[in-house]
Design a protein around this motif. Structure first.
Motif, PDB file in Angstrom:
ATOM      1  N   ASP A   1       0.826  -1.207   0.000  1.00  0.00           N
ATOM      2  CA  ASP A   1       0.000   0.000   0.000  1.00  0.00           C
ATOM      3  C   ASP A   1       0.863   1.260   0.000  1.00  0.00           C
ATOM      4  O   ASP A   1       1.851   1.339   0.728  1.00  0.00           O
TER       5      ASP A   1
ATOM      6  N   LYS B   1      -7.824   3.922   3.668  1.00  0.00           N
ATOM      7  CA  LYS B   1      -8.365   2.694   4.249  1.00  0.00           C
ATOM      8  C   LYS B   1      -8.642   2.848   5.742  1.00  0.00           C
ATOM      9  O   LYS B   1      -9.658   2.354   6.243  1.00  0.00           O
TER      10      LYS B   1
ATOM     11  N   LYS C   1      -1.598  -0.727   8.402  1.00  0.00           N
ATOM     12  CA  LYS C   1      -3.036  -0.627   8.156  1.00  0.00           C
ATOM     13  C   LYS C   1      -3.781  -1.751   8.874  1.00  0.00           C
ATOM     14  O   LYS C   1      -4.796  -1.520   9.540  1.00  0.00           O
TER      15      LYS C   1
END
Length: 369
Positions: free
Chosen positions: A165, A173, A222
């Motif tokens: 990412d 996110k 994340k």
């Protein structure tokens, strides 16, 4: 503003914003943007087909608005620059097709340029000529890259990149997990100012002694943040949104700035430029400034409006191409969604430096008044 400096129009359609910029040398004359971000917000991210259609509808009005703002006629231009890649294939195609049409109709040279190199070059519009070499940290929804540029028109070397990412994706996110909407960067930045960045010890990806020195990874972070939030909810406890935002943001900018300063030191480069949409983040700017000052590195960050995708950055790089006599692109120029940053621009197959006569066999200037 020197009379002999090139007057260039730049078109940017790599994602969800139709950007048209006009520069004279390194002076910005117009920066017109038509964004479709509100259209994508209800889907929680950019929908490529919708972006392409929005570009198609916005293109001509945005170009005309830029020309009017700059107070010039299209036939006054010395060249047309356009993002040839990387980006969403369909979106890029709209911009490239429009640029080719204008270049052909006006009899002007066409320059297909690299989106990432453009993000570096835009800083010239605010802080003057880029020193060579310059280290650049580009952080956006699609890219987290460390690049070393010794010549923005021909030599950009990748030092490191995200392996999963990008930073901007991680912001989006986490914002989704916290029900903060899309895009996530601005709202997390705002909430983080009221939170404690040391409240939660979130992981710093690829920061170990044996990890790649300049690569980035935000996927683990994340996941860690999402699991922390889920655990709080499962326990029936209230999620401290501001502290989560501040701690998550700190983990991202800590890694970004630490690796960027390290790259500058290792390469003996005393300038760091930060660009891309996430460069608008206030904490990233503050921590980068603090660490650069301590390391004796000069930090250059464009104002937030020039950090996000815009036509001005494409025009800025196009202007450099003209100034340095780089070869124009052919009218067969195609969009390349994975154009490598090592290709700052896409020259024509039969192009010759300082010779633009080959670009159009017939001038169609009368088609555009």
């Amino acid at each position: 503003m020197a009379a002999d400096e090139p007057l260039v129009l730049g078109i940017e359609t790599s994602c969800d914003e139709t950007g048209v910029g006009i520069v004279h040398g390194t002076t910005l004359l117009a920066d017109a943007i038509a964004s479709s971000v509100d259209t994508h917000a209800r889907f929680g991210g950019v929908v490529p087909e919708i972006a392409s259609r929005a570009h198609l509808e916005a293109m001509v009005p945005t170009i005309e608005r830029a020309l009017k703002t700059a107070g010039i006629s299209a036939k006054d231009l010395d060249g047309i620059a356009v993002t040839a890649g990387p980006g969403l294939a369909g979106a890029l195609l709209v911009g490239v097709s429009a640029a080719k049409a204008y270049a052909y109709a006006l009899g002007k040279p066409l320059y297909g340029v690299n989106h990432l190199a453009s993000h570096i070059c835009v800083d010239q519009l605010e802080h003057g000529r880029l020193p060579e070499p310059t280290m650049a940290l580009l952080v956006s929804g699609g890219h987290s890259s460390l690049l070393l540029s010794t010549d923005i028109t021909s030599d950009v070397r990748p030092m490191g990149a995200t392996i999963d990412d990008a930073a901007g994706e991680a912001f989006d996110k986490i914002a989704r997990v916290l029900d903060l909407g899309f895009p996530g960067g601005p709202v997390i930045d705002r909430l983080a100012r009221e939170g404690d960045p040391k409240a939660i010890a979130f992981p710093r990806g690829l920061s170990g002694a044996k990890d790649p020195a300049y690569d980035f990874s935000f996927s683990g972070l994340k996941t860690a943040v999402a699991r922390w939030i889920e655990a709080k909810k499962a326990a029936g406890e209230e999620v401290p949104v501001r502290d989560v935002a501040a701690s998550f943001q700190e983990a991202v900018v800590d890694v970004l700035t630490r690796k960027a300063v390290r790259a500058c030191k290792d390469e003996g480069v005393d300038h760091l430029m930060i660009g891309g949409g996430v460069a608008a983040n206030s904490r990233l700017r503050a921590l980068a400034q603090e660490r650069c000052e301590r390391a004796g590195i000069r930090l250059r960050v464009p104002r937030p409006g020039l950090c996000t995708d815009n036509g001005a950055m494409v025009a800025a790089l196009g202007s450099e191409m003209v100034s340095r006599g780089r070869a124009a692109s052919d009218l067969e120029l195609s969009a390349d969604s994975s154009l490598p940053v090592t290709d700052p621009h896409v020259p024509g197959a039969h192009a010759h430096t300082h010779d633009h006569d080959h670009v159009h066999e017939v001038s169609k200037e009368n088609l555009y008044s």
